[in-house]
Design an enzyme around this catalytic site. Structure first.
Site, mmCIF file in Angstrom:
data_model
loop_
_atom_site.group_PDB
_atom_site.id
_atom_site.type_symbol
_atom_site.label_atom_id
_atom_site.label_comp_id
_atom_site.label_asym_id
_atom_site.label_seq_id
_atom_site.Cartn_x
_atom_site.Cartn_y
_atom_site.Cartn_z
ATOM 1 N N HIS A 1 0.943 -1.233 0.021
ATOM 2 C CA HIS A 1 0.059 -0.071 -0.183
ATOM 3 C C HIS A 1 0.725 1.298 -0.096
ATOM 4 O O HIS A 1 1.058 1.745 1.161
ATOM 5 C CB HIS A 1 -0.875 -0.057 1.271
ATOM 6 C CG HIS A 1 -1.895 1.123 1.310
ATOM 7 N ND1 HIS A 1 -3.066 1.032 1.976
ATOM 8 C CD2 HIS A 1 -2.037 2.311 0.630
ATOM 9 C CE1 HIS A 1 -3.750 1.999 1.897
ATOM 10 N NE2 HIS A 1 -3.084 2.830 0.897
ATOM 11 N N HIS B 1 1.641 5.218 -2.635
ATOM 12 C CA HIS B 1 1.158 5.995 -3.278
ATOM 13 C C HIS B 1 2.612 6.708 -3.987
ATOM 14 O O HIS B 1 3.143 7.590 -3.408
ATOM 15 C CB HIS B 1 0.197 7.233 -2.912
ATOM 16 C CG HIS B 1 -0.896 6.561 -2.348
ATOM 17 N ND1 HIS B 1 -2.067 6.570 -2.774
ATOM 18 C CD2 HIS B 1 -1.069 6.103 -1.040
ATOM 19 C CE1 HIS B 1 -3.009 6.221 -2.034
ATOM 20 N NE2 HIS B 1 -2.453 5.817 -0.874
ATOM 21 N N PHE B 2 2.905 6.547 -5.316
ATOM 22 C CA PHE B 2 4.008 7.155 -5.811
ATOM 23 C C PHE B 2 3.778 8.269 -6.632
ATOM 24 O O PHE B 2 4.633 8.855 -7.368
ATOM 25 C CB PHE B 2 5.048 6.192 -6.420
ATOM 26 C CG PHE B 2 5.566 5.247 -5.574
ATOM 27 C CD1 PHE B 2 5.709 5.322 -4.213
ATOM 28 C CD2 PHE B 2 6.634 4.356 -6.139
ATOM 29 C CE1 PHE B 2 6.519 4.380 -3.378
ATOM 30 C CE2 PHE B 2 7.729 3.546 -5.456
ATOM 31 C CZ PHE B 2 7.486 3.677 -3.863
ATOM 32 N N ARG B 3 2.428 8.362 -6.930
ATOM 33 C CA ARG B 3 1.967 9.651 -7.721
ATOM 34 C C ARG B 3 2.431 10.047 -9.143
ATOM 35 O O ARG B 3 2.468 11.112 -9.625
ATOM 36 C CB ARG B 3 2.517 10.742 -6.901
ATOM 37 C CG ARG B 3 2.140 10.899 -5.380
ATOM 38 C CD ARG B 3 0.864 11.034 -4.959
ATOM 39 N NE ARG B 3 0.586 11.035 -3.658
ATOM 40 C CZ ARG B 3 -0.228 10.817 -2.842
ATOM 41 N NH1 ARG B 3 -1.366 10.253 -3.600
ATOM 42 N NH2 ARG B 3 -0.386 11.245 -1.640
ATOM 43 N N ASP C 1 0.944 3.099 3.562
ATOM 44 C CA ASP C 1 -0.025 4.131 3.055
ATOM 45 C C ASP C 1 0.919 5.181 2.872
ATOM 46 O O ASP C 1 0.483 6.423 3.177
ATOM 47 C CB ASP C 1 -1.131 4.458 3.984
ATOM 48 C CG ASP C 1 -2.309 4.941 3.125
ATOM 49 O OD1 ASP C 1 -2.017 5.222 1.979
ATOM 50 O OD2 ASP C 1 -3.288 5.367 3.801
ATOM 51 N N HIS D 1 2.947 14.434 0.050
ATOM 52 C CA HIS D 1 2.309 15.489 -0.332
ATOM 53 C C HIS D 1 3.295 16.625 -0.255
ATOM 54 O O HIS D 1 4.167 16.742 0.515
ATOM 55 C CB HIS D 1 1.029 15.963 0.444
ATOM 56 C CG HIS D 1 -0.089 15.208 0.040
ATOM 57 N ND1 HIS D 1 -0.748 14.795 -0.868
ATOM 58 C CD2 HIS D 1 -0.637 14.072 1.006
ATOM 59 C CE1 HIS D 1 -1.713 14.055 -0.968
ATOM 60 N NE2 HIS D 1 -1.858 13.424 0.327
ATOM 61 N N PRO E 1 -4.655 15.030 3.039
ATOM 62 C CA PRO E 1 -4.564 13.812 4.027
ATOM 63 C C PRO E 1 -3.175 12.790 3.570
ATOM 64 O O PRO E 1 -3.149 12.551 2.763
ATOM 65 C CB PRO E 1 -5.830 13.080 3.746
ATOM 66 C CG PRO E 1 -6.304 13.112 2.303
ATOM 67 C CD PRO E 1 -5.646 14.482 1.886
ATOM 68 N N GLY E 2 -2.586 12.574 4.509
ATOM 69 C CA GLY E 2 -1.533 11.376 4.557
ATOM 70 C C GLY E 2 -0.324 11.894 4.849
ATOM 71 O O GLY E 2 0.132 13.061 5.150
HETATM 72 O O1 DOR Z 1 -4.148 9.632 4.067
HETATM 73 C C1 DOR Z 1 -4.561 9.334 2.728
HETATM 74 N N1 DOR Z 1 -3.880 9.492 1.900
HETATM 75 N N2 DOR Z 1 -5.225 8.254 2.738
HETATM 76 C C2 DOR Z 1 -5.696 7.681 1.568
HETATM 77 O O2 DOR Z 1 -6.308 6.891 1.798
HETATM 78 C C3 DOR Z 1 -4.987 8.022 0.491
HETATM 79 C C4 DOR Z 1 -3.959 9.018 0.693
HETATM 80 C C5 DOR Z 1 -3.479 9.849 -0.555
HETATM 81 O O3 DOR Z 1 -3.559 9.413 -1.676
HETATM 82 O O4 DOR Z 1 -3.038 10.860 -0.313
HETATM 83 ZN ZN ZN Z 2 -3.466 4.839 0.600
HETATM 84 ZN ZN ZN Z 3 -7.012 4.446 1.964
#
Ligand code: DOR
Ligand code: ZN
Ligand code: ZN
Length: 400
Positions: free
Chosen positions: A62, A64-66, A281, A285, A295-296
């Protein structure tokens, strides 16, 4: 080519002993006592672990490399470098890129660029719904990887979710579900997560489909997972380092950080086996996006230290259990030949120093982004190097 890694503490999900490994090219071919392969040292490359702890490299299902589209936050190269610095050699990337990764052609494009980097194994998940709009299913049969996900967004339509689970079962795929019911978001009370977990466990049981529930964060949601497992539902339960380690913290992440009682429940769930896997996760950002409410947090480079401290040091969970959660389960789900320190497995390994403390300094991250609630906190355990297919691909700089 032969490589000897000697003088190590070898730790995987079953093993915890002093030893050494013999590698041939990208694979482990033998294990032995700390100097078992000294007779081969003249003809082999020799790596002295100096008593440090050698584990299977970690697998993150899980992240995210964007890439494509949001590469000012992260890209495949910086994401892979962050992964290596965190002890990871395999990642499964979420589909919320720009455009959304909702076809096998888009998956192939990412994975071809990723393979050319020759750093880690990168799997790109296909979205469950077209453009992640929650309206129309993508073609599951052509997905190049076993996991599909609309992570970032919960799928609101109950019937569509049921159809998705049936399709997943029919095609041997697993849906990775972001458990937040948009009707209750923002999820202050936990109801967004709990109503969606209740629905999805019910639907998964009915469709006889396996499900992977992302970032379970409340005690009540975890209890539902426990009961579903007792009833034979095939559920893979993921927790994140931040939901385990940070209570009552306003840092913005979805789902939000919960109470100390919730953190303790997740830790208990690890002990009892209700929790199957840890995903970071990893959600990079930019500063501006974070200030605007994105978020994240960046997760790959802090996961091991946070988990070692909170689970092993503070809660007396074994390092073998942590290895199972960080390496073996993910490797099994993706069908990778890694996750144990045994002959026949790929030499995807990480050497960790469990004696040092480290203060988290986001400016030192390999990730393009620095958003983390762990900044300035001190944790035990540090990655010394990470090996992918028999080659050390990242090594900690020694400060001199
Ligand atoms: O905090 C989060 N950021 N939760 C997610 O499910 C998506 C993620 C994001 O892609 O920034
Ligand atoms: Zn995620
Ligand atoms: Zn998520």
């Amino acid at each position: 080519m032969l490589t000897v890694i000697k003088n190590a503490r070898l730790v995987d999900s079953e093993i915890d002993r002093q030893g050494s490994l013999l590698l041939q090219d990208e694979r482990i071919i033998a294990t032995g006592s700390i100097d078992a392969f000294s007779a081969l040292e003249a003809e082999a490359a020799v790596i002295d672990a100096q008593g440090q702890t050698l584990m299977p490299a970690f697998v993150d299902l899980h992240a995210h490399f964007r890439d494509p589209g949001l590469t000012y936050k992260e890209d495949l190269l910086t994401g892979a470098q962050a992964a290596l610095a965190g002890g990871y050699t395999a990642v499964n990337l979420m589909a919320n890129t720009k455009p959304v990764c909702d076809t096998s052609e888009k998956q192939a494009a990412v994975m071809q660029r990723a393979a050319a980097l020759d750093l880690i194994d990168i799997y790109q998940a296909q979205a469950i719904t077209v453009n992640m709009q929650g309206e129309e299913l993508t073609d599951f049969s052509s997905s190049l990887t076993p996991l599909l996900s609309d992570d970032g967004k919960g799928i609101a339509d109950d019937k569509l979710m049921y159809k998705a689970l049936e399709q997943a079962a029919a095609n041997g795929k697993i849906l990775q579900l972001h458990e937040e019911n948009p009707e209750f978001a923002p999820d202050i009370t936990g109801l967004a997560e709990e109503t969606m977990v209740a629905r999805d466990l019910t639907l998964a049981a009915a469709a006889k489909a396996p499900v992977y529930l992302c970032h379970i964060s409340t005690a009540k949601a975890l209890k539902m997972v426990e009961i579903a497992k007792q009833n034979g539902v095939q559920v893979i339960c993921e927790v994140t380092p931040h939901h385990l380690a940070l209570a009552d913290n306003p840092y913005k992440v979805h789902p939000p950080l919960r109470s100390a009682a919730d953190c303790q429940a997740l830790i208990e769930g690890i002990r009892k086996g209700t929790v199957d896997i840890i995903g970071t996760d990893h959600a990079p950002h930019s500063e501006a996006d974070k200030a605007a409410g994105a978020p994240g947090l960046v997760g790959l480079e802090t996961a091991f230290s946070v988990l070692y401290t909170v689970l092993v040091e503070e809660n007396k969970i074994s390092l073998s259990k942590l290895s199972q959660l960080l390496s073996l389960r993910g490797a099994e789900i993706l069908n990778l030949e890694q996750g144990r320190v045994l002959p026949g497995y790929k030499a995807n390994l990480t050497l960790v120093d469990l004696t040092v403390s480290r203060t988290i300094k986001p400016e030192k991250f390999h990730s393009k982004s620095h958003n983390t609630p762990f900044a300035g906190r001190t944790y035990r355990g540090e990655i010394l190097w990470t090996m992918h297919n028999g080659k050390i691909k990242w090594r900690k700089e020694t400060d001199k």
